[in-house]
Design an enzyme around this catalytic site. Sequence first.
Site, short mmCIF file in Angstrom:
data_model
loop_
_atom_site.label_atom_id
_atom_site.label_comp_id
_atom_site.label_asym_id
_atom_site.label_seq_id
_atom_site.Cartn_x
_atom_site.Cartn_y
_atom_site.Cartn_z
N LYS A 26 0.85 -1.20 0.00
CA LYS A 26 0.00 0.00 0.00
C LYS A 26 0.89 1.25 0.00
CE LYS A 26 -3.87 -1.80 2.81
NZ LYS A 26 -4.97 -1.73 1.84
N ARG A 45 -10.13 -11.70 2.23
CA ARG A 45 -11.00 -12.75 1.68
C ARG A 45 -10.29 -14.10 1.68
NH1 ARG A 45 -11.65 -9.30 -3.75
NH2 ARG A 45 -11.29 -7.69 -2.20
N1 BES Z 1 -8.08 -3.96 4.66
C1 BES Z 1 -8.30 -3.54 3.33
C2 BES Z 1 -9.62 -2.80 3.13
C3 BES Z 1 -9.75 -1.49 3.84
C4 BES Z 1 -9.40 -0.31 3.20
C5 BES Z 1 -10.27 -1.41 5.11
C6 BES Z 1 -9.53 0.90 3.84
C7 BES Z 1 -10.42 -0.20 5.75
C8 BES Z 1 -10.04 0.96 5.12
C9 BES Z 1 -8.27 -4.72 2.38
O1 BES Z 1 -7.46 -5.77 2.76
C10 BES Z 1 -7.74 -4.21 1.07
O2 BES Z 1 -6.61 -3.83 1.05
N2 BES Z 1 -8.58 -4.20 0.06
C11 BES Z 1 -8.19 -3.73 -1.22
C12 BES Z 1 -8.71 -4.71 -2.23
C13 BES Z 1 -8.18 -4.50 -3.60
C14 BES Z 1 -6.71 -4.87 -3.66
C15 BES Z 1 -8.97 -5.35 -4.55
C16 BES Z 1 -8.83 -2.35 -1.41
O3 BES Z 1 -9.93 -2.13 -0.95
O4 BES Z 1 -8.15 -1.50 -2.00
MN MN Z 2 -5.43 -5.52 2.10
#
Ligand code: BES
Ligand code: MN
Length: 490
Positions: free
Chosen positions: A272, A346
Amino acid sequence: MDFKYSGENICKIGTDLLVVGMFKGDKFSGSVKGVNDALGDVLKTICGDEKFDGDLGKSVTVSSTFGKIGAKRVLLLGLGDKSRFSHDTVRKAGNLTAKKLKVASAHVTFGPEFNGGKGYIAALAEGVMLGAYGFDKYKTKNGAETEIENVLIISEDIKDRRFEEEISAAKAISESTCLARDMVNEPPVYMTPSKLADIASAVADEGGMRCEIFDLEEIKRRGMEGLSVVSSGSAEPPRFIHLTYEPHKKYKAALAVVGKGITFDSGGLCLKPADSMRTMKMDMAGAAAVLGIMKAIARLKPSVKVHGLISTCENMTGPAAYKPDDVIRAYNGKTIEVINTDAEGRIVLSDALSYAVNLKVDEIIDLATLTGACMVALGTYTAGLMGNNQKLIDRIKKAADRAGEKMWQLPMDEELRPEIKSDVADMKNVGSRWGGAITAAMFLENFVGDTDWAHIDIAGPAYNEKESSWSPKGGTGFGVRTLVSYIMDR
Ligand code: BES
Ligand code: MN
Ligand code: ZN
């Protein structure tokens, strides 16, 4: 915090703060009129000056009563539209009172208008306790704030037993919500998967529940490859946690609540950016809510059997980290092609959901901070609600409304299903950008078989970057109140 009730005249009661409520547009009547008269029209004057009209969330304060009534100070709270008066109004009133009073109000008294019938005492007490929450463990104390010690609720038509019952239910729910908040607020260096498992074990001991914890070896031995593979980039070992609450009597149904417990989500190799990584200690909020729910029901004793299941690990970038292109075999034998290591939630949930199916439960409900897409769709205060059974979804939505937590259903749009089809495995872990919250839910659906299942994406409401009107900054404990209410009503 100690709660009592009394039928005394509110103008006579000696208290640090008297709280009275007024509906929107209401002319001064009832207990507000009594107080206003005793104070020589002071309340009316201030309301006029400050253009206070009884809107929910608004208030006026009389900072000294100069001995004209028993109370030292008065807080007049807006209760909003009379036609919409509910448990949630009173919960919010309690919440606001606790937040307003950071100084010198150890003894607080609420007027009779807050007791609207069954469950209102509980809602008010819950609001006060949740509103008084703060996480200051890592701050050097300055001693300026006073905590509310005693709460007196004025009420003529209540019996001792019901009062005690409502207060003890409110305590069970708020203490459990605050446990979930604390867990989310802890820094990730402290709240590791093994620490989370220790807390689970303490919750189980305290509530007389069974607790099984699998370490990495056991996780691998059982074929929970999703969890072991996601954890492999981290120096912290993963844990799989299984708590069981079993009622003494014959039970009506068995259900599983499943939580995502990523104690820190760096994104893994699909790292990230720095700004999105901050707050990712909250990625275990689903797991924290599951422990809060288990803690509460161990005290409230519903006649439903409940399994609490948690997959917990860190998502990191170490030398053994899992990679895009990897293929993983989940607990139920289905294979997953990894497209993006940041869609890790997931993957760890795939094992927990299929484990729940093997327990032969009637329903599975999962709570997960799963997608940023859900926040784009619904904002930061509303959870996305999805699943494979409309009746279950409807019942959870009703429970959320009762509990004052916002949830909104998103559709399982069949046209989006091909998004997660893979060329090399049974599915891939992400689709395109569009409908990301929905395709994530569709991914999870592969692991619940025929079991009735609901998925609650709490990415938005689990954590507040700024203080909201009704919940604190940081961890909110979202989901505990709704699911406890759901289970108690089941
Ligand atoms: N933990 C995150 C989702 C999240 C984002 C929770 C912001 C709370 C605040 C999750 O694991 C994630 O990173 N999801 C990605 C998925 C994407 C790679 C398809 C996302 O939402 O960007
Ligand atoms: Mn994630
Ligand atoms: Zn995550």
